[in-house]
Write a protein that holds these residues in place. Structure first.
Motif, PDB file in Angstrom:
ATOM      1  N   GLY A  65      -7.777 -67.492  31.161  1.00 42.65           N
ATOM      2  CA  GLY A  65      -9.177 -67.294  32.076  1.00 42.65           C
ATOM      3  C   GLY A  65      -9.653 -66.686  30.812  1.00 42.65           C
ATOM      4  O   GLY A  65      -9.658 -66.123  30.087  1.00 42.65           O
ATOM      5  N   SER A  66     -11.202 -67.082  31.729  1.00 44.23           N
ATOM      6  CA  SER A  66     -11.799 -65.920  31.329  1.00 44.23           C
ATOM      7  C   SER A  66     -13.032 -65.235  32.063  1.00 44.23           C
ATOM      8  O   SER A  66     -12.630 -66.090  33.334  1.00 44.23           O
ATOM      9  N   PRO A  67     -13.996 -64.050  31.652  1.00 42.70           N
ATOM     10  CA  PRO A  67     -13.609 -63.626  30.921  1.00 42.70           C
ATOM     11  C   PRO A  67     -12.609 -63.170  30.697  1.00 42.70           C
ATOM     12  O   PRO A  67     -11.492 -62.952  31.542  1.00 42.70           O
ATOM     13  N   ALA A  68     -12.427 -62.416  29.060  1.00 45.46           N
ATOM     14  CA  ALA A  68     -10.552 -62.331  29.064  1.00 45.46           C
ATOM     15  C   ALA A  68     -10.872 -60.956  27.550  1.00 45.46           C
ATOM     16  O   ALA A  68     -11.936 -60.785  26.757  1.00 45.46           O
ATOM     17  N   TYR A  69     -10.841 -59.682  27.848  1.00 43.14           N
ATOM     18  CA  TYR A  69     -11.303 -58.504  26.592  1.00 43.14           C
ATOM     19  C   TYR A  69      -9.415 -58.914  25.970  1.00 43.14           C
ATOM     20  O   TYR A  69      -8.203 -59.081  25.956  1.00 43.14           O
ATOM     21  N   VAL A  70     -10.311 -59.125  24.066  1.00 44.33           N
ATOM     22  CA  VAL A  70      -9.618 -60.102  23.932  1.00 44.33           C
ATOM     23  C   VAL A  70      -8.760 -58.551  22.448  1.00 44.33           C
ATOM     24  O   VAL A  70     -10.036 -58.118  21.763  1.00 44.33           O
ATOM     25  N   LEU A  71      -7.757 -57.624  22.243  1.00 43.30           N
ATOM     26  CA  LEU A  71      -7.429 -56.874  22.028  1.00 43.30           C
ATOM     27  C   LEU A  71      -5.997 -57.650  20.711  1.00 43.30           C
ATOM     28  O   LEU A  71      -5.040 -57.437  20.832  1.00 43.30           O
ATOM     29  N   ASP A  72      -6.472 -56.558  19.531  1.00 40.80           N
ATOM     30  CA  ASP A  72      -6.537 -56.671  17.976  1.00 40.80           C
ATOM     31  C   ASP A  72      -4.987 -55.543  17.733  1.00 40.80           C
ATOM     32  O   ASP A  72      -5.831 -54.621  17.249  1.00 40.80           O
ATOM     33  N   GLU A  73      -4.604 -55.834  17.990  1.00 43.62           N
ATOM     34  CA  GLU A  73      -2.921 -54.447  18.340  1.00 43.62           C
ATOM     35  C   GLU A  73      -3.091 -54.037  16.920  1.00 43.62           C
ATOM     36  O   GLU A  73      -3.155 -53.293  15.933  1.00 43.62           O
ATOM     37  N   ALA A  74      -2.958 -55.575  15.620  1.00 44.98           N
ATOM     38  CA  ALA A  74      -3.290 -54.418  14.214  1.00 44.98           C
ATOM     39  C   ALA A  74      -4.416 -53.881  14.107  1.00 44.98           C
ATOM     40  O   ALA A  74      -3.975 -53.109  12.933  1.00 44.98           O
ATOM     41  N   ASP A  75      -5.155 -54.177  14.674  1.00 45.67           N
ATOM     42  CA  ASP A  75      -6.527 -53.645  13.978  1.00 45.67           C
ATOM     43  C   ASP A  75      -6.183 -52.739  14.790  1.00 45.67           C
ATOM     44  O   ASP A  75      -6.788 -50.923  13.946  1.00 45.67           O
ATOM     45  N   PHE A  76      -6.523 -52.208  15.738  1.00 47.36           N
ATOM     46  CA  PHE A  76      -5.964 -50.805  16.325  1.00 47.36           C
ATOM     47  C   PHE A  76      -5.525 -50.326  15.985  1.00 47.36           C
ATOM     48  O   PHE A  76      -5.878 -48.680  15.072  1.00 47.36           O
ATOM     49  N   ARG A  77      -4.467 -50.465  15.037  1.00 42.59           N
ATOM     50  CA  ARG A  77      -3.022 -50.119  14.469  1.00 42.59           C
ATOM     51  C   ARG A  77      -3.527 -49.136  13.518  1.00 42.59           C
ATOM     52  O   ARG A  77      -3.167 -48.037  12.515  1.00 42.59           O
ATOM     53  N   GLY A  78      -4.194 -50.157  12.238  1.00 40.16           N
ATOM     54  CA  GLY A  78      -4.646 -49.750  11.221  1.00 40.16           C
ATOM     55  C   GLY A  78      -6.175 -49.397  10.854  1.00 40.16           C
ATOM     56  O   GLY A  78      -6.020 -47.300  10.821  1.00 40.16           O
ATOM     57  N   ARG A  79      -6.453 -48.639  12.092  1.00 40.25           N
ATOM     58  CA  ARG A  79      -7.919 -47.782  12.385  1.00 40.25           C
ATOM     59  C   ARG A  79      -6.861 -46.367  12.898  1.00 40.25           C
ATOM     60  O   ARG A  79      -7.811 -45.227  11.976  1.00 40.25           O
ATOM     61  N   ALA A  80      -6.110 -45.905  13.183  1.00 42.43           N
ATOM     62  CA  ALA A  80      -5.056 -45.461  14.281  1.00 42.43           C
ATOM     63  C   ALA A  80      -4.802 -44.664  12.938  1.00 42.43           C
ATOM     64  O   ALA A  80      -5.117 -43.284  12.685  1.00 42.43           O
ATOM     65  N   ARG A  81      -3.880 -45.450  12.473  1.00 43.17           N
ATOM     66  CA  ARG A  81      -3.256 -44.454  10.962  1.00 43.17           C
ATOM     67  C   ARG A  81      -4.261 -44.585  10.143  1.00 43.17           C
ATOM     68  O   ARG A  81      -4.407 -43.552   8.768  1.00 43.17           O
ATOM     69  N   ALA A  82      -5.887 -45.033   9.942  1.00 42.30           N
ATOM     70  CA  ALA A  82      -6.610 -44.313   8.740  1.00 42.30           C
ATOM     71  C   ALA A  82      -7.261 -43.039   9.122  1.00 42.30           C
ATOM     72  O   ALA A  82      -7.202 -42.321   8.228  1.00 42.30           O
ATOM     73  N   PHE A  83      -7.326 -43.121  10.361  1.00 40.89           N
ATOM     74  CA  PHE A  83      -7.763 -42.040  10.729  1.00 40.89           C
ATOM     75  C   PHE A  83      -6.539 -40.596  10.572  1.00 40.89           C
ATOM     76  O   PHE A  83      -6.874 -39.801  10.116  1.00 40.89           O
ATOM     77  N   ARG A  84      -5.533 -40.973  10.763  1.00 41.83           N
ATOM     78  CA  ARG A  84      -3.533 -39.677  10.717  1.00 41.83           C
ATOM     79  C   ARG A  84      -4.146 -39.826   9.254  1.00 41.83           C
ATOM     80  O   ARG A  84      -3.724 -38.291   8.887  1.00 41.83           O
ATOM     81  N   ALA A  85      -4.581 -40.876   8.459  1.00 41.77           N
ATOM     82  CA  ALA A  85      -4.312 -40.159   6.673  1.00 41.77           C
ATOM     83  C   ALA A  85      -5.784 -39.499   6.369  1.00 41.77           C
ATOM     84  O   ALA A  85      -4.992 -39.027   5.454  1.00 41.77           O
ATOM     85  N   ALA A  86      -6.466 -39.995   6.407  1.00 47.31           N
ATOM     86  CA  ALA A  86      -7.927 -38.794   6.079  1.00 47.31           C
ATOM     87  C   ALA A  86      -7.535 -37.326   7.186  1.00 47.31           C
ATOM     88  O   ALA A  86      -8.198 -36.887   5.558  1.00 47.31           O
ATOM     89  N   PHE A  87      -7.726 -37.527   8.067  1.00 46.60           N
ATOM     90  CA  PHE A  87      -7.527 -36.266   8.345  1.00 46.60           C
ATOM     91  C   PHE A  87      -5.995 -35.796   8.773  1.00 46.60           C
ATOM     92  O   PHE A  87      -5.842 -35.704   9.548  1.00 46.60           O
ATOM     93  N   ALA A  88      -5.704 -35.553   6.944  1.00 49.58           N
ATOM     94  CA  ALA A  88      -3.809 -35.615   7.651  1.00 49.58           C
ATOM     95  C   ALA A  88      -3.332 -34.176   7.560  1.00 49.58           C
ATOM     96  O   ALA A  88      -3.014 -33.233   8.004  1.00 49.58           O
ATOM     97  N   ASP A  89      -4.638 -32.683   7.340  1.00 49.12           N
ATOM     98  CA  ASP A  89      -4.482 -31.357   7.625  1.00 49.12           C
ATOM     99  C   ASP A  89      -4.897 -31.325   9.467  1.00 49.12           C
ATOM    100  O   ASP A  89      -5.070 -30.055   9.398  1.00 49.12           O
ATOM    101  N   TYR A  90      -5.700 -32.437   9.832  1.00 47.46           N
ATOM    102  CA  TYR A  90      -5.954 -32.036  10.984  1.00 47.46           C
ATOM    103  C   TYR A  90      -5.061 -32.782  12.012  1.00 47.46           C
ATOM    104  O   TYR A  90      -4.186 -33.138  12.111  1.00 47.46           O
ATOM    105  N   ASP A  91      -5.623 -32.060  13.337  1.00 49.92           N
ATOM    106  CA  ASP A  91      -4.365 -33.339  14.641  1.00 49.92           C
ATOM    107  C   ASP A  91      -5.461 -33.697  15.111  1.00 49.92           C
ATOM    108  O   ASP A  91      -6.791 -33.590  15.672  1.00 49.92           O
ATOM    109  N   VAL A  92      -5.285 -35.577  14.842  1.00 46.11           N
ATOM    110  CA  VAL A  92      -6.239 -35.990  15.498  1.00 46.11           C
ATOM    111  C   VAL A  92      -5.573 -36.600  16.658  1.00 46.11           C
ATOM    112  O   VAL A  92      -4.169 -37.089  17.258  1.00 46.11           O
ATOM    113  N   TYR A  93      -6.499 -36.362  17.847  1.00 49.46           N
ATOM    114  CA  TYR A  93      -6.958 -36.897  19.433  1.00 49.46           C
ATOM    115  C   TYR A  93      -6.765 -38.063  19.330  1.00 49.46           C
ATOM    116  O   TYR A  93      -8.285 -38.060  18.987  1.00 49.46           O
TER     117      TYR A  93
END
Length: 471
Positions: free
Chosen positions: A61-89
């Motif tokens: 049905g609509s409306p619906a929020y559509v969540l791209d799992e691969a995109d979410f995980r990819g952005r999370a990994r990008a922050f984790r890699a870029a800020f490797a010496d940080y704690d990323v919350y």
């Protein structure tokens, strides 16, 4: 800022659209920088995660929020890699569910929460308590008690009253709480007034300039059951310029050194907050995580060297920058109306089956969004349109100005990108609307993250309705 007490939508508006909005060369094309990484059009139909949105709407049905799992995980990994010496919350207030909480932990991030409800979601998701940071300017005794009982990794204190409450709770429970002090650095972030959070005249944190922040450190240092980890500074949201972080870092590191010298507490951590912006429209130009990491690290390193202090363990709190682009909202068109204005001008209103109940940000923050026809290819020329909702409110606008095909008709699907942050989190039952589901998509399959509300859900809290059903 707003020019009318009832909101910007009640003021005089131009029908020509904003200066940055250009006529599209192809009204059917996607602008990749606005969409999740798996989004594409196939024969005019928008696909996300390998799922055609026409099929998704047919099933959910609509409306619906559509969540791209691969995109979410990819952005999370990008922050984790870029800020490797940080704690990323991950800032859960942007959007949180048990599924999201599990993804965050699986990708090596920590979780930032700001209420007892968000803490309950994290607990239900199995998030280790030591990987949680707890924000909030008015945490209740019950919330603080539960956080201490669970062993939450850090509590960001925001007032002297909270220090008193936490002192009493830790003593009563015989536990120790690790804390950070939220400070206001007096930085005016270049963003909307309501989401700029480090200037002096607002509710968050202890002022550095007034001496309250130093006094808070002194108060905490005198309590054996409180362990002072460091200072926390957050300058706002949807920020593209790191200049504000530079000013804030200078002031926070000066306080960091002062507390070490005058209070005798060497704090091992410092949190720079979040607020990193995303592209909602073509006028936005966000930095990628790698560039942010380079700039922020350089700022703190140089300031620490100038102060003669060691660089503390740094942390950041991206929320919008991870989940914002990972989600879009799909709507069904209900009506299309051309309204004649003064001097022969015409505005085209495209009404959809959602609105300010599922995306309040346009009305609340004067936020800009984009949109595209998601269910077919159109040969019609582009027409400057306004996408509006179904609510009994003049300010119920989803997309203020966008070029859409001139032949839009009832039953067409429209998709709005960049709706992952704060849209579902701030969703309401205004006009007794039912909040849409969140459907994750990956590799051609769908999964329900949050189901659509039902009328039974709506009436469950209505005691009078329950009494009527019994009668």
């Amino acid at each position: 800022m707003r020019a009318h007490e009832a909101g910007w939508a009640h003021a005089v508006q131009s029908v020509r659209g904003p200066a940055w909005l250009r006529d599209p060369a192809d009204v059917n094309a996607l602008l990749p920088q606005l969409w999740s990484t798996t989004a594409l059009k196939v024969d005019g139909v928008l696909e996300v995660g390998g799922v055609r949105l026409t099929d998704l709407v047919a099933e959910h049905g609509s409306p619906a929020y559509v969540l791209d799992e691969a995109d979410f995980r990819g952005r999370a990994r990008a922050f984790r890699a870029a800020f490797a010496d940080y704690d990323v919350y991950y800032a859960g207030k942007a959007f949180l569910s048990t599924t999201i909480a599990r993804w965050v932990i699986e990708e090596g991030l920590l979780l930032d929460i700001c209420s007892g409800g968000e803490l309950a979601v994290a607990e239900r998701a199995g998030v280790p308590a030591e990987r949680i940071g707890f924000h909030g300017n008015n945490k209740s005794e019950a919330e603080l008690s539960r956080a201490v009982e669970l062993g939450v990794g850090r509590i960001i204190v925001d007032s002297f009253h909270e220090i008193e409450r936490l002192t009493q709770i830790t003593r009563d429970l015989g536990r120790t709480a690790k804390v950070l002090i939220r400070v206001t650095a007096g930085v005016e972030a270049h963003t909307h007034e309501y989401i700029a959070t480090a200037h002096e005249d607002q509710k968050f944190g202890f002022s550095i300039s007034s001496g309250d922040a130093l006094a808070a450190a002194e108060a905490i240092a005198g309590v054996e059951s409180l362990e002072l980890l460091g200072l926390h500074s957050h300058i706002g949201s949807q920020i593209f310029d790191t200049a504000g972080f530079e000013v804030a870092a200078r002031r926070v590191l000066a306080l960091h050194a002062q507390i070490s010298e005058e209070v005798g507490v060497v704090m091992p951590e410092m949190d720079l907050g979040g607020g990193f912006g995303i592209a909602y429209t073509t006028q936005d130009d966000p930095s990628d995580p790698s560039q942010l990491a380079i700039e922020l690290t350089k700022i703190v390193t140089e300031e620490a060297k100038a102060r003669g202090v060691e660089v503390p363990r740094l942390s950041i709190e991206p929320g919008r920058a991870i989940v914002g682009p990972a989600m879009c909202t799909v709507y069904a068109v209900g009506t299309v109306k051309a309204v004649e204005l003064d001097a022969g001008a015409v505005r085209t209103y495209v009404s959809v089956d959602g609105g300010m109940s599922d995306n309040i940000r346009t009305a609340l923050y004067d936020a800009d969004y984009s949109a595209t026809l998601a269910s077919r290819t159109s040969e019609a020329p582009p027409l400057l349109s306004r996408v509006v909702g179904m609510h009994c409110e003049a300010g119920d606008i989803v997309v203020k100005d966008e070029f859409l095909p001139g032949d839009l008709a009832p039953g067409d699907l429209i998709a709005v990108p960049g709706t992952g942050a704060y849209c579902r989190s701030m969703a309401s039952n205004y006009n007794h609307a039912l909040r849409p589901p969140v459907i994750s998509v990956k590799d051609g399959a769908t999964s329900v993250v949050l189901r659509r509300e039902t009328v039974d859900d709506l009436l469950r809290l209505d005691v009078g309705a329950a009494d009527s059903m019994e009668d």
